[in-house]
Write a protein that holds these residues in place. Structure first.
Motif, PDB file in Angstrom:
ATOM      1  N   ALA A  65     -12.386  63.166  -3.486  1.00  0.00           N
ATOM      2  CA  ALA A  65     -13.056  64.391  -3.920  1.00  0.00           C
ATOM      3  C   ALA A  65     -14.531  64.095  -4.144  1.00  0.00           C
ATOM      4  N   GLY A  66     -15.371  65.051  -3.799  1.00  0.00           N
ATOM      5  CA  GLY A  66     -16.811  64.858  -3.896  1.00  0.00           C
ATOM      6  C   GLY A  66     -17.450  64.345  -2.623  1.00  0.00           C
ATOM      7  N   MET A  67     -16.624  63.909  -1.668  1.00  0.00           N
ATOM      8  CA  MET A  67     -17.158  63.340  -0.433  1.00  0.00           C
ATOM      9  C   MET A  67     -17.894  64.382   0.398  1.00  0.00           C
ATOM     10  N   SER A  68     -17.296  65.572   0.505  1.00  0.00           N
ATOM     11  CA  SER A  68     -17.892  66.640   1.299  1.00  0.00           C
ATOM     12  C   SER A  68     -17.374  67.978   0.797  1.00  0.00           C
ATOM     13  N   HIS A  69     -17.992  69.049   1.257  1.00  0.00           N
ATOM     14  CA  HIS A  69     -17.552  70.387   0.851  1.00  0.00           C
ATOM     15  C   HIS A  69     -16.135  70.665   1.339  1.00  0.00           C
ATOM     16  N   SER A  70     -15.834  70.297   2.576  1.00  0.00           N
ATOM     17  CA  SER A  70     -14.496  70.562   3.122  1.00  0.00           C
ATOM     18  C   SER A  70     -13.421  69.765   2.392  1.00  0.00           C
ATOM     19  N   VAL A  71     -13.729  68.536   2.003  1.00  0.00           N
ATOM     20  CA  VAL A  71     -12.778  67.737   1.222  1.00  0.00           C
ATOM     21  C   VAL A  71     -12.582  68.362  -0.160  1.00  0.00           C
ATOM     22  N   ASN A  72     -13.658  68.829  -0.776  1.00  0.00           N
ATOM     23  CA  ASN A  72     -13.539  69.498  -2.080  1.00  0.00           C
ATOM     24  C   ASN A  72     -12.656  70.739  -1.988  1.00  0.00           C
ATOM     25  N   GLN A  73     -12.919  71.588  -0.991  1.00  0.00           N
ATOM     26  CA  GLN A  73     -12.130  72.810  -0.834  1.00  0.00           C
ATOM     27  C   GLN A  73     -10.651  72.493  -0.656  1.00  0.00           C
ATOM     28  N   ALA A  74     -10.370  71.496   0.178  1.00  0.00           N
ATOM     29  CA  ALA A  74      -8.984  71.148   0.478  1.00  0.00           C
ATOM     30  C   ALA A  74      -8.285  70.547  -0.739  1.00  0.00           C
ATOM     31  N   THR A  75      -8.993  69.714  -1.493  1.00  0.00           N
ATOM     32  CA  THR A  75      -8.407  69.098  -2.681  1.00  0.00           C
ATOM     33  C   THR A  75      -8.096  70.157  -3.734  1.00  0.00           C
ATOM     34  N   ILE A  76      -9.001  71.087  -3.915  1.00  0.00           N
ATOM     35  CA  ILE A  76      -8.772  72.180  -4.863  1.00  0.00           C
ATOM     36  C   ILE A  76      -7.580  73.021  -4.425  1.00  0.00           C
ATOM     37  N   GLU A  77      -7.495  73.291  -3.144  1.00  0.00           N
ATOM     38  CA  GLU A  77      -6.347  74.048  -2.632  1.00  0.00           C
ATOM     39  C   GLU A  77      -5.043  73.306  -2.915  1.00  0.00           C
ATOM     40  N   GLY A  78      -5.041  71.995  -2.693  1.00  0.00           N
ATOM     41  CA  GLY A  78      -3.843  71.207  -2.945  1.00  0.00           C
ATOM     42  C   GLY A  78      -3.415  71.220  -4.402  1.00  0.00           C
ATOM     43  N   MET A  79      -4.393  71.256  -5.304  1.00  0.00           N
ATOM     44  CA  MET A  79      -4.079  71.257  -6.732  1.00  0.00           C
ATOM     45  C   MET A  79      -3.690  72.644  -7.231  1.00  0.00           C
ATOM     46  N   GLN A  80      -4.286  73.690  -6.663  1.00  0.00           N
ATOM     47  CA  GLN A  80      -4.023  75.043  -7.137  1.00  0.00           C
ATOM     48  C   GLN A  80      -2.820  75.699  -6.456  1.00  0.00           C
ATOM     49  N   LYS A  81      -2.686  75.477  -5.159  1.00  0.00           N
ATOM     50  CA  LYS A  81      -1.637  76.162  -4.403  1.00  0.00           C
ATOM     51  C   LYS A  81      -0.491  75.238  -4.016  1.00  0.00           C
ATOM     52  N   GLY A  82      -0.709  73.943  -4.140  1.00  0.00           N
ATOM     53  CA  GLY A  82       0.289  72.981  -3.719  1.00  0.00           C
ATOM     54  C   GLY A  82       0.834  72.159  -4.870  1.00  0.00           C
ATOM     55  N   ILE A  83       1.196  70.913  -4.545  1.00  0.00           N
ATOM     56  CA  ILE A  83       1.854  70.050  -5.516  1.00  0.00           C
ATOM     57  C   ILE A  83       1.049  68.780  -5.771  1.00  0.00           C
ATOM     58  N   VAL A  84      -0.228  68.787  -5.402  1.00  0.00           N
ATOM     59  CA  VAL A  84      -1.111  67.660  -5.701  1.00  0.00           C
ATOM     60  C   VAL A  84      -1.322  67.612  -7.209  1.00  0.00           C
ATOM     61  N   SER A  85      -0.984  66.485  -7.833  1.00  0.00           N
ATOM     62  CA  SER A  85      -1.002  66.433  -9.300  1.00  0.00           C
ATOM     63  C   SER A  85      -2.216  65.724  -9.863  1.00  0.00           C
ATOM     64  N   SER A  86      -3.000  65.065  -9.012  1.00  0.00           N
ATOM     65  CA  SER A  86      -4.141  64.307  -9.498  1.00  0.00           C
ATOM     66  C   SER A  86      -5.150  64.128  -8.377  1.00  0.00           C
ATOM     67  N   ALA A  87      -6.410  63.917  -8.761  1.00  0.00           N
ATOM     68  CA  ALA A  87      -7.456  63.660  -7.765  1.00  0.00           C
ATOM     69  C   ALA A  87      -8.475  62.721  -8.364  1.00  0.00           C
ATOM     70  N   SER A  88      -9.181  61.989  -7.501  1.00  0.00           N
ATOM     71  CA  SER A  88     -10.259  61.147  -8.007  1.00  0.00           C
ATOM     72  C   SER A  88     -11.544  61.420  -7.236  1.00  0.00           C
ATOM     73  N   ILE A  89     -12.659  61.271  -7.951  1.00  0.00           N
ATOM     74  CA  ILE A  89     -13.953  61.772  -7.487  1.00  0.00           C
ATOM     75  C   ILE A  89     -14.875  60.610  -7.137  1.00  0.00           C
ATOM     76  N   MET A  90     -15.541  60.725  -5.987  1.00  0.00           N
ATOM     77  CA  MET A  90     -16.539  59.749  -5.566  1.00  0.00           C
ATOM     78  C   MET A  90     -17.902  60.199  -6.099  1.00  0.00           C
ATOM     79  N   VAL A  91     -18.320  59.573  -7.185  1.00  0.00           N
ATOM     80  CA  VAL A  91     -19.530  60.007  -7.883  1.00  0.00           C
ATOM     81  C   VAL A  91     -20.804  59.828  -7.048  1.00  0.00           C
TER      82      VAL A  91
END
Length: 314
Positions: A41-67
């Motif tokens: 997460a944080g790598m690109s806009h498309s990665v951010n959008q997809a990660t958020i989708e996975g957490m909100q609409k899917g079953i992704v339970s955790s994410a980590s951010i590239m500062v």
């Protein structure tokens, strides 16, 4: 992705049926916990959008951010607004894409051993192992953690981009010490094959006890699948792995993305990342996890489990 350390490269074809797996674990009473973790997460806009989708609409339970990455702020804002979700720092010592690079969070003159000839972070883990001074690495990783905190990210754990932070015994020890200091769990696996990992395995055995004494959890298994870009085959590989999940706490690492022009311009893995997003928002996959009796948890929950275990033994 290159030089992945301490991760399982696999595509297991399970012969066991869902019914027999359920019966086996019901009979033994062995519990299977699963952290479904989205890296980068944080790598690109498309990665951010997809990660958020996975957490909100899917079953992704955790994410980590590239500062250090250019799109950090976008995801940090999301994390700040969603403190009930689970966010870690994807501690980053390398910058692996050809034309999409990033430098350190710390001032470049403070961490000279982290930089390549173009003043970006080193391209790969091998170069990190060869060139990076552990004191410079600690300065940078502290800077990444503190920047995330400054932007209001509610931190649940620390992990490592491409395994760079666990590529040498001194880096591994520094990483564990940061977790203890910040009282944040670190991505760490219980048992490593000494024949395969050598000095890293020896140091990990020593540090495992240190983590547990400090109430920080240690994973039983860590799995990751690169494999086939074809969505159907990719989905089937994940389902097969879920059906053979072992008792204990397993983390499955995924990389969510949207296969659009932005991500295609960054990485050749855009279709696989898109596949991960689709798999873990797929209703069939979510139902399968539930039917198998697998409990999906966060790093926050895993940390609480470890603290309770320490309290019982004291």
């Amino acid at each position: 992705m290159k030089h992945q350390l301490l991760l399982t490269w696999f595509c297991v074809i399970a012969a066991t049926s869902v019914a027999s797996v359920q019966a086996e674990h019901k009979e033994t009473g062995e519990k299977r916990y699963l952290i479904i973790h989205a890296d980068d997460a944080g790598m690109s806009h498309s990665v951010n959008q997809a990660t958020i989708e996975g957490m909100q609409k899917g079953i992704v339970s955790s994410a980590s951010i590239m500062v250090p990455c250019p799109w950090f702020k976008e995801f940090a804002d999301y994390a700040k607004q969603n403190p009930d979700q689970d966010f870690g720092i994807h501690l980053t010592l390398n910058s692996e894409w050809k034309n999409y690079r990033w430098g350190p969070v710390a001032s470049r003159d403070q961490v000279p051993s982290l930089l390549d000839e173009e003043h970006y972070l080193w391209d790969n883990v091998g170069q990190v192992m060869q060139h990076v001074n552990v004191k410079d690495a600690e300065k940078e990783l502290r800077a990444q953690i503190e920047r995330a905190k400054k932007f209001g990210v509610p931190l649940s754990h620390l992990d490592t981009h491409m395994g760079a932070v666990i590529s040498r015994p001194d880096l591994l020890e520094m990483y564990v010490n940061l977790g203890i200091e910040y009282q944040l769990p670190v991505l760490f696996v219980a048992n490593l094959d000494p024949k395969k990992y050598g000095l890293i395995a020896e140091k990990a055995k020593e540090l495992k006890e240190v983590l547990e004494k400090n109430g920080l959890p240690v994973l039983d298994e860590l799995v990751q699948f690169y494999g086939e870009p074809d969505y159907g085959k990719r989905k089937q590989a994940y389902l097969d792995e879920l059906r053979t999940l072992k008792p204990g706490v397993t983390q499955i690492i995924i990389h969510c993305g949207i296969d659009n022009q932005e991500l295609q311009n960054i990485t050749h893995s855009s279709s696989r990342r898109d596949g991960d997003r689709r798999v873990f928002t797929d209703l069939e996959v979510m139902k399968e996890i539930k039917d198998l009796g697998i409990e999906v948890i966060t790093w926050k929950q895993f940390h609480e489990m470890a603290k309770q275990k320490v309290a019982v033994t004291e």
